[in-house]
Design a protein around this motif. Structure first.
Motif, short mmCIF file in Angstrom:
data_model
loop_
_atom_site.label_atom_id
_atom_site.label_comp_id
_atom_site.label_asym_id
_atom_site.label_seq_id
_atom_site.Cartn_x
_atom_site.Cartn_y
_atom_site.Cartn_z
N PHE A 262 0.28 9.39 5.15
CA PHE A 262 1.68 9.54 5.30
C PHE A 262 1.93 11.15 5.49
N PHE A 263 1.35 12.01 4.38
CA PHE A 263 1.57 13.35 4.39
C PHE A 263 0.68 14.15 5.29
N ASP A 264 0.92 13.75 6.74
CA ASP A 264 -0.10 14.32 7.66
C ASP A 264 1.06 14.96 8.76
N GLU A 265 0.62 16.31 8.99
CA GLU A 265 1.88 16.76 9.86
C GLU A 265 1.46 16.60 11.28
N HIS A 266 0.18 16.10 11.45
CA HIS A 266 -0.08 15.68 12.95
C HIS A 266 0.25 14.47 13.30
N LYS A 267 0.64 13.49 12.50
CA LYS A 267 0.99 12.33 12.54
C LYS A 267 2.35 12.04 13.33
N GLU A 268 2.15 11.27 14.56
CA GLU A 268 2.98 11.33 15.45
C GLU A 268 3.57 9.84 15.60
N ILE A 269 2.86 8.83 15.23
CA ILE A 269 3.45 7.25 15.26
C ILE A 269 4.03 7.05 14.04
N HIS A 270 5.34 6.47 14.01
CA HIS A 270 5.83 6.24 12.79
C HIS A 270 6.49 4.66 12.73
N TRP A 271 6.19 3.91 11.68
CA TRP A 271 6.69 2.54 11.69
C TRP A 271 8.23 2.61 11.09
N VAL A 272 8.15 2.68 9.79
CA VAL A 272 9.65 3.00 8.97
C VAL A 272 10.07 4.55 9.45
N ARG A 273 10.50 4.61 10.26
CA ARG A 273 11.13 6.15 10.65
C ARG A 273 11.64 6.81 9.66
N PHE A 274 12.81 6.17 9.16
CA PHE A 274 13.54 7.13 8.21
C PHE A 274 12.84 7.36 6.88
N ILE A 275 11.63 6.87 6.69
CA ILE A 275 10.93 7.47 5.67
C ILE A 275 9.83 8.43 6.26
N GLU A 276 9.08 7.84 6.92
CA GLU A 276 7.85 8.65 7.66
C GLU A 276 8.25 9.94 8.13
N GLU A 277 9.25 10.02 9.05
CA GLU A 277 9.52 11.18 9.51
C GLU A 277 9.74 12.43 8.41
N ARG A 278 10.52 12.04 7.58
CA ARG A 278 11.03 12.95 6.48
C ARG A 278 9.76 13.46 5.68
N VAL A 279 8.84 12.29 5.51
CA VAL A 279 7.54 12.63 4.83
C VAL A 279 6.74 13.59 5.63
N THR A 280 6.73 13.52 6.78
CA THR A 280 5.77 14.33 7.72
C THR A 280 6.38 15.64 7.51
N ARG A 281 7.69 15.89 7.52
CA ARG A 281 8.25 17.36 7.31
C ARG A 281 7.66 18.26 6.34
N TYR A 282 7.48 17.41 5.24
CA TYR A 282 6.78 18.06 4.23
C TYR A 282 5.27 18.14 3.93
N ALA A 283 4.57 17.66 4.92
CA ALA A 283 3.38 17.64 5.10
C ALA A 283 2.58 18.93 4.82
N SER A 284 3.11 19.79 5.49
CA SER A 284 2.62 21.06 5.50
C SER A 284 2.89 22.03 4.15
N MET A 285 3.51 21.39 3.22
CA MET A 285 3.58 21.97 1.92
C MET A 285 2.42 21.56 1.13
N TYR B 7 0.79 1.24 3.74
CA TYR B 7 1.96 0.80 2.80
C TYR B 7 1.54 -0.12 1.55
N ALA B 8 0.65 -1.17 2.06
CA ALA B 8 -0.11 -2.01 1.27
C ALA B 8 -0.93 -1.53 0.04
N ILE B 9 -1.48 -0.34 0.49
CA ILE B 9 -2.19 0.42 -0.47
C ILE B 9 -1.38 1.21 -1.37
N LEU B 10 -0.51 1.86 -1.03
CA LEU B 10 0.47 2.47 -1.75
C LEU B 10 1.19 1.44 -2.87
N ALA B 11 1.51 0.25 -2.31
CA ALA B 11 2.24 -0.67 -3.33
C ALA B 11 1.16 -1.10 -4.35
#
Length: 363
Positions: free
Chosen positions: A145-168, A298-302
């Motif tokens: 999920f913390f991948d700044e090159h990730k373009e496909i998002h399933w749960v957008r309101f989570i994954e888009e926000r996470v991707t923004r911080y991937a470069s940190m 997501y299943a792995i994270l859970a």
């Protein structure tokens, strides 16, 4: 029905394994009831392992598609031997040997002659295993999920926000450390240090395997040109499979203390993971169903959070398996809905079977 041929060897191993389980029951008790009891336990353990391993197969397939055909074959032959015999037989022996300060042969004798004591030692080590495995799997999921090159998002309101911080730098490591300290405050004070140290070892192992994998694959690339995903990816997958196995091995002791029965049941399940992995790679399923991979992570994270929680309360393995399968099922359903809305886009993105990369050879 066309997909059933991928499971030929799994069906054969299932038949042999269950027959061997029935023989062990008959040999131990001399009764039909005893034979059926062990037969049933082996079947339940196999189902438990399969239910816990849907996400494992998807992640394996995701990594395998980047590997050369040679390393694909090596993982699906040597790797499955390591997974079945290493994690399902040797791993519990090593844990008991370390925990009881005895040799591996003494641990084997303990498993055969004093199964109750063997089980007690294994269960006492559960806290360390849960912290180590939970941390490793959490890093695996967050790295996706913390991948700044990730373009496909399933749960957008989570994954888009996470991707923004991937470069940190170190964002996912910080997340894991914070969660680690929260759960460390929830465990028994006497076990707090054990939990933290085991979790830190899990984090170090992930970082070490990740760095080593990149170094080895870079060296392999330099030697063979465009080849990717060699020894480094192989090692990564082996450690990943080991982390997935922790939950199943520990959960198996709730049903039986017999090491050989556990090896049979979980070994059958491991063969189905192999078959599912081959099917996903050869049929291009991860490309065809765009959110399936997301569901697996997501299943792995859970699962990683549940392993942390198991250090505080008991979480039934059945609930763990069903939860992961449910998330992946929802991801599959979302992918099917997406495909129905955009059929032409899917046809263009999935390579024809005849022209795709060299298929994984089955043995």
């Amino acid at each position: 029905m066309a997909s059933l041929h991928y499971f030929t060897w799994s069906f054969i191993v299932t038949a042999v394994g269950l027959a061997l389980g029935a023989w062990l029951g008959w040999n131990a008790t001399g009764t039909i009831g005893g034979a059926f009891s062990i037969f049933f336990i082996c079947a339940v353990l196999a189902v438990l392992e399969i239910s816990l391993s849907f996400d494992n197969a998807i992640v394996n397939a995701n990594k395998l598609k980047e590997m050369t055909p040679v390393w694909q074959r090596r993982f699906l032959t040597w790797g499955i031997l390591i997974a079945v015999f290493g994690m399902r037989v040797l791993f519990p022996l090593v844990i008991v040997a370390i925990a009881a300060s005895i040799g591996p042969i003494a641990a084997m004798q303990l498993a055969i002659n004093e199964p109750d004591e063997y089980s007690r030692i294994m269960l006492d080590a559960h806290l360390s295993i849960a912290a180590f495995g939970g941390t490793f799997l959490m890093m695996v999921a967050l790295s996706f999920f913390f991948d700044e090159h990730k373009e496909i998002h399933w749960v957008r309101f989570i994954e888009e926000r996470v991707t923004r911080y991937a470069s940190m730098r170190g964002a996912e490591i910080t997340f894991v450390l914070v969660l680690m300290m929260i759960f460390a405050h929830l465990v028994d004070p006497a076990e707090k240090l054990t939990f933290i140290l085991s979790a830190v070892y899990g984090l170090i192992t992930f970082l070490f395997v990740d760095i080593l994998g990149k170094v080895l694959d870079k060296a392999n690339e330099a030697m063979v040109g465009a080849a990717k995903g060699g020894l480094g990816a192989f090692l990564y997958l082996e450690v990943l499979d080991a982390s997935f196995s922790f939950d199943g091995v520990i959960g198996a002791f709730a049903l039986t203390q017999n090491l050989f029965v556990i090896a049979i049941g979980l070994g059958i399940g491991a063969m189905y993971v192999r078959s599912m992995t081959i099917m996903l790679v050869e049929r291009g399923t991860l490309l065809e169903y765009r959110y399936l991979e997301h569901g697996a992570f997501y299943a792995i994270l859970a699962l990683s959070v549940i392993m942390y929680a198991q250090a505080v309360v008991h979480v039934p393995e059945v609930l763990t398996g069903l939860g992961g399968a449910t998330v992946i099922g929802i991801a599959l359903w979302s992918s099917i809905r997406y495909n129905r809305r955009r059929p032409f886009e899917i046809e263009e993105s999935v390579p024809p079977r005849a022209t795709a990369e060299a298929p994984v050879e089955r043995h």
